[in-house]
Motif scaffolding. Structure first.
Motif, PDB file in Angstrom:
ATOM      1  N   ILE A 120       5.320   3.085   9.720  1.00 14.60           N
ATOM      2  CA  ILE A 120       6.311   2.376  10.079  1.00 14.60           C
ATOM      3  C   ILE A 120       6.140   0.864   9.752  1.00 14.60           C
ATOM      4  O   ILE A 120       6.767   0.089   9.398  1.00 14.60           O
ATOM      5  CB  ILE A 120       6.973   2.630  11.421  1.00 14.60           C
ATOM      6  N   ALA A 121       4.910   0.162  10.404  1.00 11.43           N
ATOM      7  CA  ALA A 121       4.598  -1.064  10.168  1.00 11.43           C
ATOM      8  C   ALA A 121       4.442  -1.409   8.827  1.00 11.43           C
ATOM      9  O   ALA A 121       4.893  -2.615   8.400  1.00 11.43           O
ATOM     10  CB  ALA A 121       3.174  -1.391  10.966  1.00 11.43           C
ATOM     11  N   GLY A 122       3.823  -0.559   7.905  1.00  8.52           N
ATOM     12  CA  GLY A 122       3.762  -0.799   6.474  1.00  8.52           C
ATOM     13  C   GLY A 122       5.266  -1.184   5.867  1.00  8.52           C
ATOM     14  O   GLY A 122       5.422  -1.637   4.926  1.00  8.52           O
ATOM     15  N   GLY A 123       6.185   0.011   6.398  1.00  9.26           N
ATOM     16  CA  GLY A 123       7.450  -0.265   5.808  1.00  9.26           C
ATOM     17  C   GLY A 123       8.116  -1.420   6.246  1.00  9.26           C
ATOM     18  O   GLY A 123       8.851  -2.220   5.341  1.00  9.26           O
ATOM     19  N   ILE A 124       7.745  -1.954   7.528  1.00  9.86           N
ATOM     20  CA  ILE A 124       8.646  -3.384   7.761  1.00  9.86           C
ATOM     21  C   ILE A 124       7.857  -4.472   6.930  1.00  9.86           C
ATOM     22  O   ILE A 124       8.634  -5.271   6.277  1.00  9.86           O
ATOM     23  CB  ILE A 124       8.176  -3.393   9.338  1.00  9.86           C
ATOM     24  N   ILE A 125       6.719  -4.256   6.797  1.00  7.01           N
ATOM     25  CA  ILE A 125       5.927  -5.443   5.911  1.00  7.01           C
ATOM     26  C   ILE A 125       6.405  -5.296   4.516  1.00  7.01           C
ATOM     27  O   ILE A 125       6.781  -6.488   4.033  1.00  7.01           O
ATOM     28  CB  ILE A 125       4.132  -5.063   5.840  1.00  7.01           C
ATOM     29  N   ALA A 135      -2.645  -4.814   3.892  1.00  9.56           N
ATOM     30  CA  ALA A 135      -2.260  -4.045   4.858  1.00  9.56           C
ATOM     31  C   ALA A 135      -1.568  -2.849   4.273  1.00  9.56           C
ATOM     32  O   ALA A 135      -1.746  -1.576   4.930  1.00  9.56           O
ATOM     33  CB  ALA A 135      -0.830  -4.639   5.492  1.00  9.56           C
ATOM     34  N   LEU A 136      -0.816  -2.741   3.039  1.00 10.69           N
ATOM     35  CA  LEU A 136      -0.390  -1.373   2.346  1.00 10.69           C
ATOM     36  C   LEU A 136      -1.794  -0.553   2.061  1.00 10.69           C
ATOM     37  O   LEU A 136      -1.777   0.611   2.222  1.00 10.69           O
ATOM     38  CB  LEU A 136       0.163  -1.876   1.121  1.00 10.69           C
ATOM     39  N   LEU A 137      -2.886  -0.987   1.725  1.00  6.47           N
ATOM     40  CA  LEU A 137      -4.116  -0.286   1.555  1.00  6.47           C
ATOM     41  C   LEU A 137      -4.554   0.368   2.495  1.00  6.47           C
ATOM     42  O   LEU A 137      -4.836   1.626   2.792  1.00  6.47           O
ATOM     43  CB  LEU A 137      -4.928  -0.864   0.774  1.00  6.47           C
ATOM     44  N   MET A 138      -4.412  -0.396   3.680  1.00  6.45           N
ATOM     45  CA  MET A 138      -4.905   0.337   4.897  1.00  6.45           C
ATOM     46  C   MET A 138      -4.019   1.239   5.483  1.00  6.45           C
ATOM     47  O   MET A 138      -4.473   2.506   5.983  1.00  6.45           O
ATOM     48  CB  MET A 138      -5.153  -0.739   6.134  1.00  6.45           C
ATOM     49  N   THR A 139      -2.838   1.331   5.267  1.00 10.69           N
ATOM     50  CA  THR A 139      -1.673   2.032   5.829  1.00 10.69           C
ATOM     51  C   THR A 139      -1.763   3.223   4.942  1.00 10.69           C
ATOM     52  O   THR A 139      -1.687   4.330   5.420  1.00 10.69           O
ATOM     53  CB  THR A 139      -0.388   1.384   5.451  1.00 10.69           C
ATOM     54  N   VAL A 167      12.409   1.304   3.074  1.00 12.01           N
ATOM     55  CA  VAL A 167      13.606   1.861   3.928  1.00 12.01           C
ATOM     56  C   VAL A 167      13.198   3.279   3.765  1.00 12.01           C
ATOM     57  O   VAL A 167      13.325   3.998   4.894  1.00 12.01           O
ATOM     58  CB  VAL A 167      14.943   1.741   3.354  1.00 12.01           C
ATOM     59  N   ASP A 168      12.869   4.016   2.799  1.00  6.78           N
ATOM     60  CA  ASP A 168      12.383   5.457   2.708  1.00  6.78           C
ATOM     61  C   ASP A 168      11.191   5.673   3.454  1.00  6.78           C
ATOM     62  O   ASP A 168      11.195   6.523   4.212  1.00  6.78           O
ATOM     63  CB  ASP A 168      12.143   5.576   1.119  1.00  6.78           C
ATOM     64  N   MET A 169      10.304   4.580   3.523  1.00  8.33           N
ATOM     65  CA  MET A 169       9.024   4.835   4.430  1.00  8.33           C
ATOM     66  C   MET A 169       9.485   4.793   5.819  1.00  8.33           C
ATOM     67  O   MET A 169       9.003   5.621   6.747  1.00  8.33           O
ATOM     68  CB  MET A 169       8.108   3.964   4.256  1.00  8.33           C
ATOM     69  N   LEU A 170      10.237   3.917   6.388  1.00  6.64           N
ATOM     70  CA  LEU A 170      10.856   3.954   7.503  1.00  6.64           C
ATOM     71  C   LEU A 170      11.378   5.203   8.038  1.00  6.64           C
ATOM     72  O   LEU A 170      11.453   5.662   8.991  1.00  6.64           O
ATOM     73  CB  LEU A 170      11.734   2.508   7.828  1.00  6.64           C
ATOM     74  N   LEU A 171      12.403   5.514   7.318  1.00  3.56           N
ATOM     75  CA  LEU A 171      13.153   6.824   7.514  1.00  3.56           C
ATOM     76  C   LEU A 171      12.315   8.163   7.542  1.00  3.56           C
ATOM     77  O   LEU A 171      12.595   8.923   8.418  1.00  3.56           O
ATOM     78  CB  LEU A 171      14.382   7.059   6.532  1.00  3.56           C
ATOM     79  N   ASP A 172      11.509   8.158   6.636  1.00  2.00           N
ATOM     80  CA  ASP A 172      10.525   9.433   6.651  1.00  2.00           C
ATOM     81  C   ASP A 172       9.784   9.373   8.125  1.00  2.00           C
ATOM     82  O   ASP A 172       9.693  10.548   8.789  1.00  2.00           O
ATOM     83  CB  ASP A 172       9.464   9.458   5.603  1.00  2.00           C
ATOM     84  N   ASN A 173       9.242   8.251   8.573  1.00  2.00           N
ATOM     85  CA  ASN A 173       8.438   8.192   9.697  1.00  2.00           C
ATOM     86  C   ASN A 173       9.499   8.292  11.011  1.00  2.00           C
ATOM     87  O   ASN A 173       8.954   8.725  12.049  1.00  2.00           O
ATOM     88  CB  ASN A 173       7.246   7.027   9.616  1.00  2.00           C
ATOM     89  N   LEU A 174      10.268   7.843  10.867  1.00  2.00           N
ATOM     90  CA  LEU A 174      11.368   7.862  12.046  1.00  2.00           C
ATOM     91  C   LEU A 174      11.732   9.436  12.342  1.00  2.00           C
ATOM     92  O   LEU A 174      11.955   9.717  13.329  1.00  2.00           O
ATOM     93  CB  LEU A 174      12.415   6.938  12.012  1.00  2.00           C
ATOM     94  N   GLN A 175      11.957  10.156  11.190  1.00  2.00           N
ATOM     95  CA  GLN A 175      12.411  11.559  11.200  1.00  2.00           C
ATOM     96  C   GLN A 175      11.138  12.203  11.856  1.00  2.00           C
ATOM     97  O   GLN A 175      11.125  13.212  12.528  1.00  2.00           O
ATOM     98  CB  GLN A 175      12.825  12.113   9.945  1.00  2.00           C
TER      99      GLN A 175
END
Length: 197
Positions: free
Chosen positions: A73-78, A120-124, A182-190
């Protein structure tokens, strides 16, 4: 996500088209016969930083006790914030004023190519990728090769596309990143809310 999808994501975050102006500004004080050599050296430094964070970033995140979902989720926000900066750039540019002289590590290797967002993306990705680890290394190398190809030809691309063309490509990149974030955020919120799509 497969290797090509991950490579495209990393490529978009390193933003080679947006970095063309930064490379041109940072290299203007360098002798013309040394510019390509200096650019390639900085790109190799950037690759080293990307691989370093891909290799050891997971330990940092585990040491902080972060869950897989919170990292994603943090990666999606970044990614979303990066995308907004690409679509609505500040007047000073992403890095502000570029210092004179031959650059060494800063500002070209980092933060231009291997910036906080890419690291940050690579760590995620390291912490959330389900496939084998070699896929991430291959994706980083593919993304870096594409970025290096574009940035080593910065002068030619700037002449060919012009400032408006580069701005258009950068904004298109921003739009793609917004959709991915947005896709990353939605997937992880689900995942957190146990919602099936």
């Amino acid at each position: 996500m497969d290797i090509l999808g991950i490579a495209v994501l990393i490529f978009l975050v390193t933003d080679p088209f947006g970095n063309i102006a930064i490379f041109l500004a940072a290299l203007k004080g360098v002798a013309p016969e040394r510019r390509l050599r200096v650019a390639l050296r900085e790109l190799l430094f950037a690759l080293g930083l990307l691989l370093l964070f891909l290799t050891f970033g997971e330990w940092l995140l585990k040491g902080l006790g972060l869950s897989r979902e919170s990292i994603a989720i943090a990666g999606g926000i970044i990614l979303f914030i990066i995308a907004l900066r690409l679509i609505f750039p500040s007047p000073q540019g992403l890095l502000g004023e570029v210092p004179d002289g031959e650059p060494l590590l800063v500002p070209l290797a980092t933060p231009a190519v291997a910036g906080p967002s890419a690291l940050a993306l690579l760590m995620t990705l390291r912490n959330t990728h389900d496939g084998p680890l070699w896929e991430l290394y291959a994706a980083v190398l593919l993304a870096w090769a594409g970025t290096a190809l574009i940035l080593s030809q910065a002068t030619r691309l700037h002449k060919w596309l012009g400032a408006r063309g580069l701005n258009a490509v950068e904004r298109l990149t921003g739009m793609l990143l917004i959709m991915l974030s947005v896709d990353m955020l939605l997937d992880n919120l689900q995942s957190i809310l146990h919602i099936t799509p």
